[in-house]
Design an enzyme around this catalytic site. Structure first.
Site, short mmCIF file in Angstrom:
data_model
loop_
_atom_site.label_atom_id
_atom_site.label_comp_id
_atom_site.label_asym_id
_atom_site.label_seq_id
_atom_site.Cartn_x
_atom_site.Cartn_y
_atom_site.Cartn_z
N GLY A 36 0.84 -1.21 0.00
CA GLY A 36 0.00 0.00 0.00
C GLY A 36 0.87 1.25 0.00
O GLY A 36 0.65 2.18 -0.79
N HIS A 37 1.86 1.28 0.89
CA HIS A 37 2.78 2.43 0.91
C HIS A 37 3.53 2.54 -0.41
O HIS A 37 3.72 3.65 -0.95
CB HIS A 37 3.83 2.25 2.01
CG HIS A 37 3.30 2.25 3.40
ND1 HIS A 37 3.36 1.13 4.22
CD2 HIS A 37 2.72 3.23 4.13
CE1 HIS A 37 2.84 1.43 5.39
NE2 HIS A 37 2.44 2.69 5.36
#
Ligand code: PAF
Length: 290
Positions: A36-37
Site C-alpha cells: 500500500g505504501h
C-alpha cells in the site's frame, strides 16, 4: 537515496528543489512499509521529482493504551524498499527532533476529528494533523500522497490544508488489498493464522453492502444491517462501528448520498482494523469501489 535526519537539512533540500521549480512529491509514513505504501511511492514518482518519503512513528497519535511500544519497526527492510523504489530521499527524524522539550502547539480539525476514529481513539487525530502539518512545513511538497484505507484521516488532512492555506495538494490513492480482500495495513502482522483468516470479515461486510446497493438498496440502516449480519457471523470479530457516512464530514446518513463511504472498524482479537467502501452516485446509478 539520501537519508535525512534533521529538519534543517530537509528544509534546505526542499528550498533548493522549489528554487529550481521542481515538483516535490511526498509520502508520509510511520514505517513497516507494505505494498500500500509502495503504491503511494510509485504514484508520487510518476507525478513528481524529487520524491521524498518520511518514516516517523509519531508518539502523539497513539493513546496511552494503544500499540506504540509494540508497533513494528523494520527500519532496515523499509530503507531497502525505498532504495529499490529509487526515491530521492528519506526523511527520518527522531522524536526529539520533531518534539523538542517545550513543544506545545497542536492542530485540530474541529468536528471531523471527533467522529468515528476520533471518537474511538481520543486525541489520535490531533496527533495526526499536528505531525502532518509539521511534515508539510518541513518537506514543502507540492503533492502529498495518502491511502484511502484511512479515508477519514485523508479527509481531515485535506480540510486542514485548505483551512490553513498550506501550499500542498493532498492526493487520495486507492486501497491496496491482499488476494483475499484484506486491506493492507502495518497492523496485519499482529494477526495470528486464525485471526488473519477472520480479518477478511471487514471486506466481506463491505462487499455485502455493495451487493445490497447493486440490487437497489439506498437506505443506510438496511445497508448497515447487511454489514452487521456478516460481521456477526465471525466469532473473532468485535465491532466498533459499521456505518454509512458522507465523504465530506463523515456524518451518518439516512440514505446513501452523492459521495459516501461505508466504514467499518473491527477488533480481531486485540488488533483493531479499519476498512471502507467508496460509494459514488451518478444519477440513479451507484458506483462502489472497495
Ligand atoms: O497514516 C499514517 O501512517 C500516519 O497517520 C501519518 C499520516 C504518517 C502521520 O503520522
Amino acid at each position: 537515496m539520501e537519508t535525512i535526519r534533521t529538519i534543517a537539512w530537509m528544509k534546505e533540500k526542499a528550498k533548493e528543489a522549489r528554487l529550481e521549480q521542481r515538483v516535490i512529491g511526498f509520502v508520509p509514513t510511520m514505517g513497516a512499509l507494505h505494498a500500500g505504501h509502495m503504491a503511494l511511492v510509485e504514484r508520487a514518482k510518476k507525478e513528481c521529482s524529487p520524491v521524498y518519503a518520511s518514516i516517523f512513528l509519531n508518539p502523539k497519535q497513539f493513546g496511552p493504551r494503544e500499540d506504540l511500544s509494540k508497533y513494528p519497526r523494520p527500519i532496515e527492510a523499509d530503507t531497502a524498499k525505498l532504495e529499490a523504489a529509487k526515491i530521492d530521499g528519506l526523511f527520518l527524524p527522531d522524536a526529539a527532533e520533531m518534539y523538542p522539550p517545550g513543544f506545545s502547539t497542536y492542530v485540530q480539525v474541529e468536528g471531523l476529528s471527533e467522529r468515528l476514529e476520533g471518537k474511538s481513539r481520543p486525541g489520535h487525530f490531533r496527533g495526526v494533523t499536528t505531525v502532518v502539518l509539521k511534515l508539510l512545513e518541513i518537506v514543502q511538497p507540492h503533492f502529498a500522497y495518502f491511502g484511502r484505507k484511512d479515508a477519514q484521516q485523508a479527509r481531515m488532512v485535506q480540510r486542514m490544508v485548505r483551512d490553513l492555506n498550506v501550499d500542498t495538494e493532498i492526493v487520495l490513492c486507492p486501497i491496496v488489498r491482499e488476494a483475499d480482500g484484506l486491506a493492507m495495513s502495518s497492523r496485519n502482522v499482529y494477526l495470528h493464522a486464525e485471526e488473519r483468516k477472520a480479518a477478511t470479515v471487514l471486506s466481506r461486510a463491505l462487499r455485502a453492502a455493495a451487493r445490497e446497493m447493486g440490487s437497489g438498496v439506498r437506505d443506510a440502516l438496511q445497508l448497515q444491517q447487511a454489514m452487521h449480519k456478516v460481521l456477526a457471523g465471525e466469532p473473532r470479530a468485535r465491532v466498533d462501528y459499521a456505518e454509512i457516512v458522507d465523504a465530506e464530514m463523515f456524518e451518518p446518513l439516512v440514505r446513501v448520498g452523492r459521495r459516501s463511504y461505508a466504514v467499518v472498524a473491527v477488533f480481531i482479537g486485540k488488533t483493531r482494523l479499519i476498512d471502507n467502501l467508496l460509494i459514488e452516485a451518478k444519477g440513479e446509478e451507484l458506483r462502489t469501489e472497495l
